[in-house]
Design a protein around this motif. Sequence first.
Motif, PDB file in Angstrom:
ATOM      1  N   MET A 156      19.859  17.774 -37.914  1.00 41.79           N
ATOM      2  CA  MET A 156      20.141  17.467 -39.312  1.00 41.79           C
ATOM      3  C   MET A 156      19.091  16.516 -39.881  1.00 41.79           C
ATOM      4  O   MET A 156      18.637  16.670 -41.011  1.00 41.79           O
ATOM      5  CB  MET A 156      21.548  16.887 -39.467  1.00 41.79           C
ATOM      6  CG  MET A 156      22.637  17.965 -39.398  1.00 41.79           C
ATOM      7  SD  MET A 156      24.300  17.255 -39.309  1.00 41.79           S
ATOM      8  CE  MET A 156      24.620  16.842 -41.018  1.00 41.79           C
ATOM      9  N   LEU A 175      16.512  17.353 -42.871  1.00 41.83           N
ATOM     10  CA  LEU A 175      16.394  16.491 -44.050  1.00 41.83           C
ATOM     11  C   LEU A 175      14.917  16.170 -44.309  1.00 41.83           C
ATOM     12  O   LEU A 175      14.452  16.143 -45.455  1.00 41.83           O
ATOM     13  CB  LEU A 175      17.183  15.200 -43.834  1.00 41.83           C
ATOM     14  CG  LEU A 175      17.288  14.276 -45.058  1.00 41.83           C
ATOM     15  CD1 LEU A 175      18.182  14.884 -46.123  1.00 41.83           C
ATOM     16  CD2 LEU A 175      17.821  12.911 -44.673  1.00 41.83           C
ATOM     17  N   VAL A 233      27.481  12.471 -47.034  1.00 43.74           N
ATOM     18  CA  VAL A 233      26.568  13.516 -46.545  1.00 43.74           C
ATOM     19  C   VAL A 233      26.353  14.576 -47.617  1.00 43.74           C
ATOM     20  O   VAL A 233      25.229  15.039 -47.844  1.00 43.74           O
ATOM     21  CB  VAL A 233      27.106  14.157 -45.240  1.00 43.74           C
ATOM     22  CG1 VAL A 233      26.251  15.350 -44.839  1.00 43.74           C
ATOM     23  CG2 VAL A 233      27.128  13.137 -44.120  1.00 43.74           C
ATOM     24  N   LEU A 246      23.666  19.795 -46.280  1.00 49.78           N
ATOM     25  CA  LEU A 246      24.141  19.550 -44.930  1.00 49.78           C
ATOM     26  C   LEU A 246      25.628  19.235 -44.996  1.00 49.78           C
ATOM     27  O   LEU A 246      26.149  18.861 -46.042  1.00 49.78           O
ATOM     28  CB  LEU A 246      23.390  18.356 -44.315  1.00 49.78           C
ATOM     29  CG  LEU A 246      21.862  18.471 -44.204  1.00 49.78           C
ATOM     30  CD1 LEU A 246      21.258  17.144 -43.754  1.00 49.78           C
ATOM     31  CD2 LEU A 246      21.459  19.573 -43.239  1.00 49.78           C
TER      32      LEU A 246
END
Lengths: 483, 483
Positions: A331, A335, A420, A437
């Motif tokens: 993740m 990003l 998030v 995400l």
Amino acid sequence: MFALSPVLYIVGIMLTGLAAAMLLPALVDLMMGYADWQVFAASALVTLFCGVSLMLTTQGKRTTVLNLRQAFLLTTLIWVVVALFGALPFMFSDLELSYTDAFFEAMSGVTTTGSTVIVGLDNTAPGLLLWRALLQWLGGIGIVVMAMGLLPMLSVGGMQMFKTEAFDTPEKVLPRAARFAGWLSLVYVGITALCALALYIAGMSGFDAIAHAMTTIATGGYSTKDASVGHFNSASVDWIITAGMILGSLPFIAYLKMLRGDSRMLLHDSQIRWFLTIALSAGLVATIWQVAMLSAHPLDALRYAFFNCVSVLTGTGFATTDFSQWGGFAMSLMLFLMFIGGCAGSTTCGIKIFRVQIAYATAGAQLGRLLRPHGVFIPHFNRKPIPDEVSNSVMGFLVVYMLCFLVLAMVLGALGLDFVTAVSGAATAISNVGPGLGDVIGPAGNFSTLPDAAKWALSLAMLMGRLELFTVLILLAPSFWRG
Amino acid sequence: MFALSPVLYIVGIMLTGLAAAMLLPALVDLMMGYADWQVFAASALVTLFCGVSLMLTTQGKRTTVLNLRQAFLLTTLIWVVVALFGALPFMFSDLELSYTDAFFEAMSGVTTTGSTVIVGLDNTAPGLLLWRALLQWLGGIGIVVMAMGLLPMLSVGGMQMFKTEAFDTPEKVLPRAARFAGWLSLVYVGITALCALALYIAGMSGFDAIAHAMTTIATGGYSTKDASVGHFNSASVDWIITAGMILGSLPFIAYLKMLRGDSRMLLHDSQIRWFLTIALSAGLVATIWQVAMLSAHPLDALRYAFFNCVSVLTGTGFATTDFSQWGGFAMSLMLFLMFIGGCAGSTTCGIKIFRVQIAYATAGAQLGRLLRPHGVFIPHFNRKPIPDEVSNSVMGFLVVYMLCFLVLAMVLGALGLDFVTAVSGAATAISNVGPGLGDVIGPAGNFSTLPDAAKWALSLAMLMGRLELFTVLILLAPSFWRG
């Protein structure tokens, strides 16, 4: 105050063109026996009416000579107006989307973002699916023309690096764009056709192959299936689309040069090299991670890693698997990749490779200067020294990019989104990636559940991200409208 | 290769000083009847032995004239060595920390970060609590001396803006530092004493008041209680500490000037104005959010909002409440504030206000240039034009900052941390804030559960963040060691 009429006249032409484009899905629906063709016919009529009215009321002022401000306004206006009218079919259709949702879907399309609010693509009429693909495809070619003809002249965020010597006055924007547009369209159609053919041979239906080829080369990411490309569950489809996304991320001028027999750029351009190196490294690292930590089969890992890393890096946003399940490392990597994007003059979005290179070169020269305060360290890009003006431009861009990202994340948080979702939603919109995400808007999620205000905020961010921020921001400066 | 001996000689002096500092908690423990005094006596002996040995073996080479590379090496070495030896009491004590944990705690202390691995502060011997506060307090004055005497000369990340004309050659680092150190210590001790007195009057015990005053003015954030400042549950304590954190975040040179009767800087410096404006805005927004969305009592909301926003903005990291509970908006706001930090030449960390100002001014000039390509737009800082060299420096700094943040987030993710912990852990370490976001390392959490490798990675990030990145990074360049 400058004259609006010449700008509105061109917007009128664009709308007329958009109306024509709506006939294509109408035709498909008609041929395949779906009543949805009426939706497109109606939308086309409304759009045509508005377009022609606009042309008629402003045609006395038509001109091919625009000044700088008119060029800025035109750029933003085209994208907004295409989204405003491109939303009509979504609203009129059986999907019964609210105008907010329809506008979000259209803006996400024309900015080649690929975030969607539609649940149930598998049962949606082919006309609408084609319309989504078309919006992205048109948005893709539109941005390439703009990046080659308009942005370097506007000096937005370091794009003046790509000024072609012969054409650098605002008066020549339209003739130049027209000149480029012909050859570019040829290349664009050619690559898309090639991709469609490959997908067809790999087993997709003709319709799916064409739709996916369009959204692949546009690095848009709209699929015809709810499970995105994962639906086809085919290694060859995955690899073809991976290759297609990379083709869409290279500077299209390199293809034009190749057509003229000069393939040096394709082989030696430092932007292309950096882009391929980043894609390769990210793909390999994600492969090793999956094999080592999640005990994945090496070949599967390779395929999923490259597909999803390239999809996020290029801002396409296709998904074949929910990479949120790969854990905190993947993740964070995603990003990171989300922000980078592809090459300038491609269909991709994000910060773009050349800015990363300029920033890196500036930081490197900085480090050199620390070691040898009296040495001379001039950062280079593509074997040429970077003028201070350009590195300041890039710095301004990066700062505004981060600021927009953080403000948007806060706005989304204030609208009730969890951390998030807010942070990755802001990143995905401003970088025109598509999925975010987490559970809500991640690869397995959907934007439909967000509050309306969040959808408008995200739409604005997609527009800003697509038009290199400053093109939109400048319209907010009071002095833009004054004198 | 340059001579190491003069550098090691000074490190030896520092260690001897550190050994002396260890006698203070020993004394406190002895007076209050805790057997822990032996821990400090033993640690002091080891440290003294190493310090004196270092001095003896290198004293032939002692000098007050350092060259540029020696100055860089000395800076990093001092912080590393103080953490290495400052860890001893934690390891030898009843807490029975592993050396990894002890080093993390000491590095977090001396970098004034304030992340902790110790659970059960309420039952910890006073000597250890004092030691944690002392490490932060010494780290705080250390960084102010460095920021005024050393960093501007090293031209790290735009700090050359703060060069004082008379002293800008590396040879004068030590005499200059010594000159500043006297007056600075006076101011530092004075403000700390004032803060301690106020806290004592507000109802804290003498010990708690002194310990909290030390970590407040150092914007460090170590508390003597598990519940941090929330333990005291007192509005006056909260407001005193809020004011103290702000005092610690202003440029200490302003206080020195005020002592000489010149209070213009304190009133008119643009860095101070920006800092106060940001703190005030964030506090007010967070107050309104709590009142409007969480139905908090306005006065409570004001107190909690200002305390926690200032605590995060200044990189202190005290907590009075778990602001993760305030939702996605507050978490995004805190992530934003985390990066900013206070003024240059204060005890705070992060990107720092002057870099935000320079970046903002550069971006603003950029926007002006887009509107008027032939106009002249020169970004200003504190009513002076910003040289291109400085804005390039700041750009380099910001790029490296973001890069370090993203790489660290990925490393933490790869070590198994979840996304929120990895991202906020990276941000909190590199910005020297203290607590992160989320359940694991948030205001209500603790770093003890992280894997050892993550603690070392975070320690390195704290060091880099504290020393303005480049000071540490430059040591990794092979050419630093070569010629």
